[in-house]
Design an enzyme around this catalytic site. Structure first.
Site, PDB file in Angstrom:
ATOM      1  CG  ASP A   4      -1.585   1.163   1.627  1.00 55.83           C
ATOM      2  OD1 ASP A   4      -2.181   1.538   0.775  1.00 55.83           O
ATOM      3  OD2 ASP A   4      -1.304   1.835   2.451  1.00 55.83           O
ATOM      4  CG  ASP A   6      -1.788   7.756   0.197  1.00 57.54           C
ATOM      5  OD1 ASP A   6      -2.552   7.431  -0.611  1.00 57.54           O
ATOM      6  OD2 ASP A   6      -0.969   8.681   0.089  1.00 57.54           O
TER       7      ASP A   6
HETATM    8  C1  XBP Z   1      -5.332   6.143   0.781  1.00 60.86           C
HETATM    9  C2  XBP Z   1      -6.396   6.894   0.316  1.00 60.86           C
HETATM   10  C3  XBP Z   1      -6.173   7.955  -0.898  1.00 60.86           C
HETATM   11  C4  XBP Z   1      -5.604   9.302  -0.346  1.00 60.86           C
HETATM   12  C5  XBP Z   1      -5.680  10.227  -1.059  1.00 60.86           C
HETATM   13  O1  XBP Z   1      -4.844   5.340   0.008  1.00 60.86           O
HETATM   14  O2  XBP Z   1      -7.817   6.528   0.637  1.00 60.86           O
HETATM   15  O3  XBP Z   1      -7.544   8.323  -1.353  1.00 60.86           O
HETATM   16  O4  XBP Z   1      -5.988   9.474   0.788  1.00 60.86           O
HETATM   17  O5  XBP Z   1      -5.418   9.968  -2.511  1.00 60.86           O
HETATM   18  P1  XBP Z   1      -3.998   4.049   0.264  1.00 60.86           P
HETATM   19  P2  XBP Z   1      -6.322  10.289  -3.615  1.00 60.86           P
HETATM   20  O6  XBP Z   1      -3.736   3.859   1.873  1.00 60.86           O
HETATM   21  O7  XBP Z   1      -4.813   2.594  -0.415  1.00 60.86           O
HETATM   22  O8  XBP Z   1      -2.731   4.172  -0.600  1.00 60.86           O
HETATM   23  O9  XBP Z   1      -6.793  11.798  -3.377  1.00 60.86           O
HETATM   24  O10 XBP Z   1      -5.511  10.318  -4.800  1.00 60.86           O
HETATM   25  O11 XBP Z   1      -7.466   9.536  -3.626  1.00 60.86           O
HETATM   26 MG    MG Z   2      -3.067   3.122   3.292  1.00 60.89          MG
END
Ligand code: XBP
Ligand code: MG
Length: 247
Positions: A4, A6
């Protein structure tokens, strides 16, 4: 290993996405401001555009207005995020580089499965890793349904020609864990400030960070491999990642 982005590879939410969302609000002349605590609550909704639409509906916008305004704000937010990334504002979590380089040196295949938008995921990871580090990146832009739906992990397995056996997802949140589990994957959860209260006890292993200081918070992981199983600790020790076996 399927990573993953973020909250896992990068600490991107608090000083990255959240700041960019607030820049989008002010650019649109809106008085909304997501403080750290509010944003932590809104993170329950995966996908920045969906998060915006849900928030705007909370503020009385009807569905159609909310969706249109959310799309506009999300485009603006990702433009601001691109500037934050270019200025080096989103760094790898401590210990991530050692883990990824250790896995690469031991020939363990690595992939990306994130809800984030491809337009910033690719330049952000390109800033921190060589192009060949991750064989494949499946992003929120490439699927219909976002985490906790398993689509992003199922799509990764399908394109990579893998079955769940011997594949480990590395996540930071309950939504991510649910997505990986629904795809049949073992999941290592590395919590962060925003997800330390998430219920991730179903994960095979939960640690509080990457690197020698990592503490095991719960679980242990037996990884099915051809001909039997090996504990995750053995796997990471074999891969020269002894830090995790001490977690
Ligand atoms: C986390 C999310 C993403 C980010 C914002 O993604 O939910 O939506 O918060 O990015 P992960 P976007 O943990 O699966 O990497 O605005 O591009 O959606
Ligand atoms: Mg994440």
């Amino acid at each position: 290993m399927v990573f993953d982005v973020d909250g896992t590879l990068v600490d991107s939410e608090r000083e990255g996405h959240r700041v960019a969302f607030n820049m989008a609000f002010s650019e649109a002349g809106l008085s909304h401001h997501w403080d750290v605590e509010t944003y932590g609550r809104l993170l329950e909704i995966t996908g920045g555009q969906r998060r915006l639409a849900s928030f705007l509906r909370e503020y009385g916008h009807d569905q159609h207005d909310a969706d249109g305004l959310a799309a506009k704000l999300h485009r603006s937010k990702n433009r601001s995020l691109a500037e934050i990334i270019k200025s080096g504002g989103i760094s790898l979590r401590p210990g991530v580089r050692t883990l990824v380089e250790g896995l690469r040196d031991h020939g363990i295949r690595m992939f990306i499965a994130t809800t984030g938008s491809r337009e910033w995921v690719v330049p952000l990871l390109g800033q921190h890793f060589e192009a060949a580090t991750f064989e494949l990146m499946v992003t929120g832009s490439d699927v219909e349904r976002l985490k906790p739906d398993p689509e992003v992990y199922l799509k990764t397995l399908s394109i990579a020609g893998l079955t769940p056996s011997g594949v480990i997802a590395v996540e930071d949140s309950r939504n991510g864990l649910r997505s990986a589990h629904a795809a049949g994957l073992n999941c290592l959860v590395v919590v962060n400030d925003y997800t330390s209260d998430d219920d991730v006890t179903a994960a095979a292993l939960v640690v509080d960070g990457f690197g020698p200081a990592a503490r095991r918070l719960s679980g242990r992981m037996d990884v099915p491999i051809p001909g039997g199983t090996v504990t995750f600790e053995t796997l990471v020790a074999l891969a020269g990642l002894s830090w995790l076996s001490r977690a």
